[in-house]
Design an enzyme around this catalytic site. Structure first.
Site, short mmCIF file in Angstrom:
data_model
loop_
_atom_site.label_atom_id
_atom_site.label_comp_id
_atom_site.label_asym_id
_atom_site.label_seq_id
_atom_site.Cartn_x
_atom_site.Cartn_y
_atom_site.Cartn_z
N HIS A 1 -11.63 -2.73 6.99
CA HIS A 1 -11.56 -3.97 6.21
C HIS A 1 -11.75 -5.23 7.07
O HIS A 1 -11.33 -6.33 6.67
CB HIS A 1 -10.23 -4.07 5.43
N ASP B 1 0.82 -1.22 0.00
CA ASP B 1 0.00 0.00 0.00
C ASP B 1 0.85 1.26 0.00
O ASP B 1 0.65 2.16 0.82
CB ASP B 1 -0.94 -0.01 1.21
N ASP C 1 -1.74 -2.56 -4.08
CA ASP C 1 -2.02 -1.13 -3.99
C ASP C 1 -0.73 -0.35 -4.22
O ASP C 1 -0.03 0.02 -3.27
CB ASP C 1 -2.67 -0.75 -2.65
N HIS D 1 -3.44 -9.55 -1.07
CA HIS D 1 -3.70 -8.16 -0.66
C HIS D 1 -4.59 -8.07 0.59
O HIS D 1 -4.28 -7.35 1.53
CB HIS D 1 -4.31 -7.36 -1.80
N VAL E 1 -4.92 -3.15 4.86
CA VAL E 1 -5.20 -2.39 6.09
C VAL E 1 -3.98 -1.52 6.36
O VAL E 1 -2.86 -2.03 6.45
CB VAL E 1 -5.45 -3.33 7.28
N HIS E 2 -4.18 -0.22 6.51
CA HIS E 2 -3.05 0.70 6.62
C HIS E 2 -2.53 0.76 8.05
O HIS E 2 -2.64 1.77 8.76
CB HIS E 2 -3.45 2.08 6.10
N TYR F 1 -2.02 4.30 -6.11
CA TYR F 1 -3.23 5.02 -5.69
C TYR F 1 -3.65 6.06 -6.73
O TYR F 1 -4.32 7.04 -6.42
CB TYR F 1 -3.06 5.65 -4.29
N ASN G 1 -6.82 -3.72 -4.55
CA ASN G 1 -8.06 -3.13 -5.05
C ASN G 1 -7.81 -1.84 -5.83
O ASN G 1 -8.55 -1.51 -6.75
CB ASN G 1 -9.04 -2.87 -3.91
FE LIG Z 1 -6.23 -2.09 -0.54
#
Ligand SMILES: [Fe+2]
Length: 466
Positions: free
Chosen positions: A323, A163, A190, A313, A351-352, A193, A228
Site C-alpha cells: 500500500h 484490520d 477493515d 483507513h 497496512v498489516h 474480511y 476497503n
Molecule cells: Fe485495508
C-alpha cells in the site's frame, strides 16, 4: 516512589527522542505466526446464544456528538421480535426503555437476520447503565459506562484496533485489548474480511464477526471507520451498492456532527475531539466530505477538547512495500489542514504492520516547487499505522529499505495500541505487540498535547495552573 520517578524520567527522555530526533528504528523482532486462517465456524467464539430468537451480535457505539447517547445494535434470526431496549442504573432494575427499529438486507442469496438499532439518549455522564435486549427467556443483559463530562482535563483511555478479521491472531489481539483497561475502541477500518469469501458465505462471515466482537463491543463503544474490505462492490453477484453490509450493520452518529454520510463524522468524548474520515469516498475540493471536514475543523474547540485525533483507513505516511503511496491523494488534499489545526495524531490501518512517524509535513511541496521531501514540523501530527489486528491476509513484512527519514519506528507484528489521556497536556501512548499468549508493550511514550504545549500556550497554561 523512586522507581516511579525513574519511570517518569525515562518517559520524558523517550519523549524528547520521539519529537526531536531523526533516525528511525526498524524492529528486528520476528515470531512464528499462527496460521492466517479464519477460526472455524463451529468454534465457541462464534457461538449463537441459546434460546428462540435470542439477540446476537450485540454492539454499541456513541450516539451523539458529546457522549450522552449510545446506539445499541443487535440481530435476531428467527423473527423480527422487539426493537426495545430496557435500561437503568441498577442491575436488574430497568426503569427506562427506548424503542428502536429493525431492518434487513440481502446480499446475493443471503438474507440477513433482523438488524435492530436503538438510541438511548439523555444519559448522565460518568454513569454505569445496565441494559436488556430481547424478550422472555431469550433476553440478554449487558452494561456500559458513559464517558466523563466534556472537560479539557478529563482523563480517558482509548484503545486503537485496525484490520481485525476473525483469525486466531485476531482473537489474540481482542483478548489483549480487553485486559488493557481501555474504555472505548477507535476502530480503523477493515472489520470482518467477509468479502474474502464468495456468495452467501460473505453474509455468514459478517454474522460470525458480529458474534466474535460482542464480548467487547456490547459493553463499550467501538467508534467505526470504514476500510476497503467494507466496500463489497461485487458485480459478479450483481451487488453494486458500496458498503451495503457495513452500513446496515454498523450505524454511526453522523447526523450529530452535521455530516451527510455515515462514512465520515466526528464525536467528542471526554477531552478528545475525534474526526473519522473515509478513504474510499470522494474527498477532493468541493465534495461533501471535503466541505464537511472544513466546517468540522471550525467546530473544534481545544479549550474544551484539547486532544484532536483523526481516524482514517489508508495511512498518509507509510514506508511498507504494501500500500505504499496509496494515501498520497488524500495527503495532498488534507495534510495542510491537519498541520494548520495542530492535529495530535492521525491513526490509520490498512497496512498489516505497525509504524509511527516523526512530526513531519510535506505541505510546502507542489508539482513545481521541487521540495519533495517531508521536513520536521512541530505543528504536524504523528502518523501512526495500527493495521495489525490480525486478519486472514497475514502480515505486511517487507518495509522499504532504507527506512525513510519520516519513519520513526516500524515492526511487522500483530497488536493494538492504547492512548491514555491524563489531562489537557499529557497522554501515555503504547503499542502492544501480541507475543504468543502475552501482551508486550513495544512502542511507548508520553505525548504532549499539540495545542496546550505549544510555546505560545505554555504561558497560558502557567497562568491557568497558578
Ligand atoms: Fe485495508
Amino acid at each position: 516512589m523512586q522507581s516511579f520517578l525513574k519511570l517518569i524520567s525515562t518517559f520524558f527522555i523517550f519523549l524528547s527522542y520521539v519529537e526531536n530526533t531523526f533516525g528511525g528504528i526498524t524492529s528486528t523482532f520476528i515470531r512464528t505466526q499462527w496460521p492466517s486462517v479464519d477460526i472455524p465456524l463451529d468454534n465457541e467464539v462464534f457461538a449463537v446464544p441459546k434460546g428462540h430468537n435470542a439477540p446476537q451480535q450485540v454492539h454499541i457505539t456513541q450516539g451523539d456528538y458529546d457522549g450522552k447517547a449510545v446506539i445499541i445494535s443487535w440481530v435476531t434470526s428467527d423473527e423480527p421480535g422487539s426493537s426495545e431496549v430496557q435500561y437503568g442504573t441498577t442491575m436488574g432494575k430497568y426503569d427506562r426503555s427506548a424503542e428502536g427499529k429493525s431492518t434487513s438486507y440481502t446480499f446475493y442469496k443471503y438474507k440477513s437476520g433482523y438488524i435492530h438499532r436503538c438510541l438511548l439518549d439523555g444519559l448522565e455522564y460518568d454513569t454505569k447503565y445496565y441494559y436488556k435486549v430481547g424478550s422472555g427467556g431469550s433476553s440478554r443483559e449487558f452494561w456500559f459506562q458513559t464517558p466523563p463530562t466534556i472537560d479539557p482535563d478529563a482523563s480517558y483511555k482509548f484503545g486503537i484496533i485496525g484490520d481485525l478479521g476473525q483469525t486466531y491472531n485476531s482473537l489474540s489481539t481482542l483478548q489483549h485489548y480487553m485486559v488493557s483497561g481501555a474504555q472505548a475502541v477507535l476502530f480503523l477500518g477493515d472489520l470482518s474480511y467477509a468479502d474474502r469469501y464468495k456468495y452467501n458465505d460473505i453474509g455468514l462471515r459478517w454474522d460470525t464477526w458480529g458474534r466474535f466482537i460482542e464480548q467487547s463491543a456490547a459493553i463499550q463503544p467501538w467508534i467505526w471507520c470504514a476500510g476497503n474490505h467494507e466496500i463489497e462492490y461485487m458485480p459478479y453477484m450483481e451487488e453494486l451498492d458500496p458498503f451495503k453490509s457495513y452500513l446496515h450493520r454498523y450505524p454511526t452518529p453522523y447526523l450529530a456532527s452535521k455530516s451527510t454520510s455515515p462514512l465520515w463524522y466526528a464525536i467528542r468524548r471526554a477531552s478528545a475531539h475525534i474526526i473519522v474520515l473515509s478513504s474510499y469516498s470522494s474527498f477532493v475540493k468541493s465534495t461533501p466530505q471535503w466541505m464537511w471536514l472544513r466546517e468540522e475543523f471550525k467546530r473544534v474547540d481545544r479549550e474544551k477538547t484539547p486532544w484532536l485525533i483523526v481516524l482514517m483507513h489508508v495511512p498518509l505516511y507509510n514506508s511498507n512495500d504494501v500500500h505504499f503511496m496509496e494515501g498520497e491523494s488524500m495527503r495532498a488534499v488534507f495534510e495542510k489542514w491537519f498541520v494548520r489545526n495542530r492535529v495530535d495524531i492521525v491513526f490509520a490501518g490498512h497496512v498489516h504492520a505497525y509504524e509511527r512517524s516523526y512530526r513531519i509535513s510535506n505541505i510546502q511541496y507542489n508539482v513545481s516547487s521541487g521540495d519533495r521531501n517531508p521536513v520536521p514540523d512541530k505543528s504536524a501530527p504523528l502518523y501512526i499505522t495500527v493495521g495489525d489486528g490480525g486478519n486472514q491476509e497475514g502480515l505486511a513484512g517487507r518495509f522499504r529499505d532504507p527506512q525513510p527519514d519520516y519513519s520513526a519506528f516500524r515492526e511487522a507484528s500483530y497488536g493494538h495500541s492504547t492512548l491514555e489521556i491524563k489531562n489537557r497536556t499529557h497522554a501515555f501512548y503504547h503499542w502492544n505487540r501480541n507475543d504468543d499468549g502475552k501482551k508486550v508493550e513495544t512502542d511507548s511514550f508520553i505525548l504532549h498535547n499539540q495545542y496546550w504545549v505549544s510555546s505560545s500556550r505554555r504561558r497560558k497554561l502557567k497562568k491557568h495552573c497558578s
